[in-house]
Design a protein around this motif. Structure first.
Motif, PDB file in Angstrom:
ATOM      1  N   ALA A  33      45.342  78.648  17.303  1.00  0.00           N
ATOM      2  CA  ALA A  33      45.916  80.123  17.216  1.00  0.00           C
ATOM      3  C   ALA A  33      44.514  81.107  17.395  1.00  0.00           C
ATOM      4  CB  ALA A  33      46.338  80.339  15.797  1.00  0.00           C
ATOM      5  N   LEU A  34      43.477  80.861  16.717  1.00  0.00           N
ATOM      6  CA  LEU A  34      42.239  81.471  16.940  1.00  0.00           C
ATOM      7  C   LEU A  34      41.685  81.550  18.403  1.00  0.00           C
ATOM      8  CD1 LEU A  34      40.160  83.275  15.266  1.00  0.00           C
ATOM      9  CD2 LEU A  34      38.919  81.134  14.997  1.00  0.00           C
ATOM     10  N   ALA A  35      41.539  80.471  18.915  1.00  0.00           N
ATOM     11  CA  ALA A  35      41.350  80.283  20.305  1.00  0.00           C
ATOM     12  C   ALA A  35      42.255  81.231  21.189  1.00  0.00           C
ATOM     13  CB  ALA A  35      41.343  78.979  20.921  1.00  0.00           C
ATOM     14  N   VAL A  36      43.734  81.250  20.991  1.00  0.00           N
ATOM     15  CA  VAL A  36      44.471  82.077  21.868  1.00  0.00           C
ATOM     16  C   VAL A  36      44.077  83.586  21.568  1.00  0.00           C
ATOM     17  CG1 VAL A  36      46.952  82.927  21.884  1.00  0.00           C
ATOM     18  CG2 VAL A  36      46.380  80.519  21.987  1.00  0.00           C
ATOM     19  N   LEU A  37      43.980  84.088  20.265  1.00  0.00           N
ATOM     20  CA  LEU A  37      43.625  85.299  19.945  1.00  0.00           C
ATOM     21  C   LEU A  37      42.451  85.878  20.853  1.00  0.00           C
ATOM     22  CD1 LEU A  37      44.108  88.046  18.397  1.00  0.00           C
ATOM     23  CD2 LEU A  37      43.090  86.892  16.434  1.00  0.00           C
ATOM     24  N   LEU A  38      41.438  84.757  20.339  1.00  0.00           N
ATOM     25  CA  LEU A  38      39.853  85.354  21.201  1.00  0.00           C
ATOM     26  C   LEU A  38      39.906  85.365  22.794  1.00  0.00           C
ATOM     27  CD1 LEU A  38      37.680  83.453  19.045  1.00  0.00           C
ATOM     28  CD2 LEU A  38      37.790  85.587  18.885  1.00  0.00           C
ATOM     29  N   ASP A  39      40.792  84.493  23.466  1.00  0.00           N
ATOM     30  CA  ASP A  39      41.061  84.824  24.878  1.00  0.00           C
ATOM     31  C   ASP A  39      41.611  86.123  25.125  1.00  0.00           C
ATOM     32  OD1 ASP A  39      39.797  82.372  25.215  1.00  0.00           O
ATOM     33  OD2 ASP A  39      41.670  81.364  25.555  1.00  0.00           O
ATOM     34  N   PHE A  40      42.566  86.696  24.329  1.00  0.00           N
ATOM     35  CA  PHE A  40      43.481  87.776  24.559  1.00  0.00           C
ATOM     36  C   PHE A  40      42.407  89.061  24.307  1.00  0.00           C
ATOM     37  CE2 PHE A  40      47.430  85.584  24.822  1.00  0.00           C
ATOM     38  CZ  PHE A  40      48.266  86.388  25.618  1.00  0.00           C
TER      39      PHE A  40
END
Length: 81
Positions: A33-40
């Motif tokens: 979830a953190l990886a997705v948020l940081l990519d966005f």
């Protein structure tokens, strides 16, 4: 054009929050979830740079990318194996 880019960056940030929440709810794991948020958030920062960049925008985008790199390195270091 900068208004459109600002709205696109805001929408990207909002979609990132929603996508991270969906990943967190479905996978029950914080790391993806953190990886997705940081990519966005990285994408939103780059959209803001496409407009009329000033030093505060450049600094904000650089900060997001630096945090993303640090978090990614920390997550890789903490994984066993």
């Amino acid at each position: 054009m900068t208004t459109v880019l600002d709205l696109a960056a805001l929408a990207t940030t909002a979609f990132g929050l929603v996508a991270a929440a969906v990943v967190l709810a479905s996978a029950r794991r914080l790391v993806p979830a953190l990886a997705v948020l940081l990519d966005f958030l990285t994408a939103a920062g780059l959209l803001r740079l496409a407009g009329d960049p000033d030093w505060s925008t450049i600094a904000a985008a650089a900060a997001v990318i630096a945090v993303r790199k640090l978090v990614t390195a920390g997550l890789r270091a903490s994984q066993p194996g």
